[in-house]
Design an enzyme around this catalytic site. Structure first.
Site, PDB file in Angstrom:
ATOM      1  N   ARG A 252       3.304   2.328  -5.549  1.00 12.05           N
ATOM      2  CA  ARG A 252       3.514   1.203  -4.620  1.00 12.05           C
ATOM      3  C   ARG A 252       4.991   0.859  -4.513  1.00 12.05           C
ATOM      4  O   ARG A 252       5.468   0.450  -3.457  1.00 12.05           O
ATOM      5  CB  ARG A 252       2.664   0.010  -5.076  1.00 12.05           C
ATOM      6  CG  ARG A 252       1.211   0.249  -4.760  1.00 12.05           C
ATOM      7  CD  ARG A 252       0.224  -0.591  -5.493  1.00 12.05           C
ATOM      8  NE  ARG A 252      -1.125  -0.111  -5.146  1.00 12.05           N
ATOM      9  CZ  ARG A 252      -2.228  -0.461  -5.779  1.00 12.05           C
ATOM     10  NH1 ARG A 252      -2.189  -1.289  -6.798  1.00 12.05           N
ATOM     11  NH2 ARG A 252      -3.391   0.036  -5.389  1.00 12.05           N
ATOM     12  N   GLN A 346       9.515  -2.893  21.669  1.00 17.12           N
ATOM     13  CA  GLN A 346       9.630  -3.919  22.717  1.00 17.12           C
ATOM     14  C   GLN A 346      11.063  -3.967  23.263  1.00 17.12           C
ATOM     15  O   GLN A 346      11.273  -4.071  24.472  1.00 17.12           O
ATOM     16  CB  GLN A 346       9.220  -5.287  22.143  1.00 17.12           C
ATOM     17  CG  GLN A 346       8.969  -6.346  23.201  1.00 17.12           C
ATOM     18  CD  GLN A 346       7.748  -6.027  24.074  1.00 17.12           C
ATOM     19  OE1 GLN A 346       6.860  -5.293  23.660  1.00 17.12           O
ATOM     20  NE2 GLN A 346       7.724  -6.575  25.279  1.00 17.12           N
ATOM     21  N   GLU A 373      -1.867   3.887  -0.799  1.00 18.21           N
ATOM     22  CA  GLU A 373      -1.614   3.166  -2.054  1.00 18.21           C
ATOM     23  C   GLU A 373      -2.018   1.699  -1.968  1.00 18.21           C
ATOM     24  O   GLU A 373      -1.365   0.815  -2.518  1.00 18.21           O
ATOM     25  CB  GLU A 373      -0.140   3.294  -2.454  1.00 18.21           C
ATOM     26  CG  GLU A 373       0.377   4.666  -2.190  1.00 18.21           C
ATOM     27  CD  GLU A 373       0.910   5.414  -3.373  1.00 18.21           C
ATOM     28  OE1 GLU A 373       0.981   4.838  -4.457  1.00 18.21           O
ATOM     29  OE2 GLU A 373       1.219   6.593  -3.193  1.00 18.21           O
TER      30      GLU A 373
END
Ligand code: FAD
Length: 393
Positions: A252, A346, A373
């Site tokens: 992580r 955008q 994960e």
């Protein structure tokens, strides 16, 4: 007008001199050697074996493997920086480093026998053995305690049967890190971890077509009574969950660092475009609504970066497991990467979705990091459970 990169100044504040130099070197390398090829490889669904090979002489493939096993370990902070900078240009190359060091190499280092370390780590550090982590199953990736892939103890080893899906790098791997259950009724206490040779009889690797990351060749891996010798057991029978837990804890961290890199890429692309594109006779970067988007992108990236760097420092200070902080970093960084991709698209207007610009590709690649994960929902649940005292580790 030149862009002021606040993100870079603030990040540098937290890095050591050596980490700053590593970051600069990795950035230059990634921009020169990797970035020019990524779009084409994605179009051709070509796995970047040659780009991965370029990591090896510079030591970027094994920054968590100690020198005695052929790696280039300096510290956890530097590892995060390498993941971040590689991910700023390519998801797949960064993923190879992350899987090699956090999930597979890390598990071997923390839970493997000396024989396993000596056999596999030098091969991984020399780039001769890529790896895959085979965790997710068709029935679900979040509820790993409910694993269906079975391991049956037999004379001299185990026989694995089951299917794993979404497996990155599988067709190119020389080693699989696999979790299977010795006893489904025991839930997570039956889960056991193995190091498996992908060429083993009974293992087949099939396509797992994705709408994104064609160049990663994601796969499903079938195990049909595949024999794993006793030497392939990592940890103990039924002791796979702690192995998995520490693998994901470090995983992580590296995924969060990769998300910061992706977030930064979205900022860099947006700033460049906003300073070039004109509307109503002025640069679109002069419009306050565009500026607000850029400001928000920078703030969420810096928040994520601060969590990631703090987590790296905790690990360097010797905190073995920092589960809550890992979840916080991963959740914040992966959602920042997705939102930054949306905002950057955008700012690019319709061109953000054309093949001429990179940013459209980054959206699904960022979104995928909200699953790998641990999903955002899982991390919110974990963080809240720590806060409420329901969970201790
Ligand atoms: C690009 C990519 C690469 C990947 N690479 C690998 C790899 O190399 N190896 C590997 O093993 N896996 C890999 N994965 C799989 C990834 O780890 C899984 O997608 C992830 O674990 C989620 O599992 P799932 O997709 O089966 O979703 P599920 O577990 O079925 O979840 C579906 C939804 O339900 C939610 N949910 C589940 N449980 C709860 C709960 N208790 N509370 C609230 N919500 C919940 C989830 O958050 C999600 O939104 C990869 C995925 C992607 C997209």
């Amino acid at each position: 007008m030149s862009a002021v990169n606040a993100a870079e100044r603030m990040a540098d504040f937290d890095l050591t001199e050596e980490q700053r130099l590593i970051r600069q070197a990795v950035r230059e390398f990634a921009e020169k050697e990797i970035a020019p090829h990524v779009e084409r490889y994605e179009r051709e669904a070509r796995y970047p074996l040659d780009l991965i090979a370029k990591l090896v002489p510079l030591g970027y493939i094994a920054p968590m493997i100690p020198e005695q096993y052929g790696g280039s370990f300096t510290d956890v902070g530097a590892y995060g920086v390498i993941c971040e900078e590689l991910a700023r240009v390519d998801w797949v190359v960064a993923s190879v480093v992350s899987v090699t060091n956090s999930l597979v190499g890390g598990s071997i280092l923390r839970h493997g026998t000396e024989a396993q370390k000596e056999r596999w780590l030098p091969l991984m550090a020399s780039g001769d053995c890529l790896t895959s982590a085979c965790l997710t199953e068709p029935g679900g990736g979040t509820d790993l305690g409910n694993m269906q892939t079975s391991a049956v103890k037999v004379d001299g080893g185990y026989r694995l049967t089951g299917t794993k899906v979404f497996i990155s790098h599988a067709a190119h791997a020389g080693l699989f890190f696999v979790v299977a259950t010795l006893d489904r009724a025991k839930k997570h206490k039956g889960v056991t971890a193995f190091l498996v040779d992908p060429a083993t009889e009974g293992i087949t690797i099939g396509d797992f077509p994705m709408r994104t990351l064609k160049r990663d060749n994601l796969a499903e891996v079938h195990f049909e009574d595949a024999f794993v010798p006793d030497e392939g057991l990592i940890g103990t029978d039924g002791g796979g969950f702690p192995v998995l837990g520490s693998a994901l804890d470090m995983g992580r961290y590296s995924v969060a660092a990769r998300c910061v890199g992706q977030s930064q890429a979205c900022i860099d692309l947006a700033v460049k475009y906003a300073m070039e594109r004109e509307a109503f006779g002025q640069k679109i970067g002069d419009f306050q609504m565009i500026q607000a988007k850029i400001a928000d992108m920078i703030c969420r990236t810096e928040s994520a970066r601060a969590l990631v760097y703090r987590l790296g420092r905790m690990k360097d200070a010797g905190v073995a497991r920092a589960s809550m902080e890992s979840s916080m970093a991963k959740l914040t960084a992966s959602e920042a990467a997705t939102q930054n991709a949306l905002d950057s698209i955008q700012i690019h207007g319709g061109y953000g979705l054309t093949e001429e610009y990179t940013v459209g590709r980054l959206l699904l690649e960022a979104k995928s990091l909200e699953f790998g994960e641990g999903t955002s929902e899982l991390h919110r649940k974990l963080i809240a459970e720590f806060a409420l005292g329901i969970r201790k580790q």
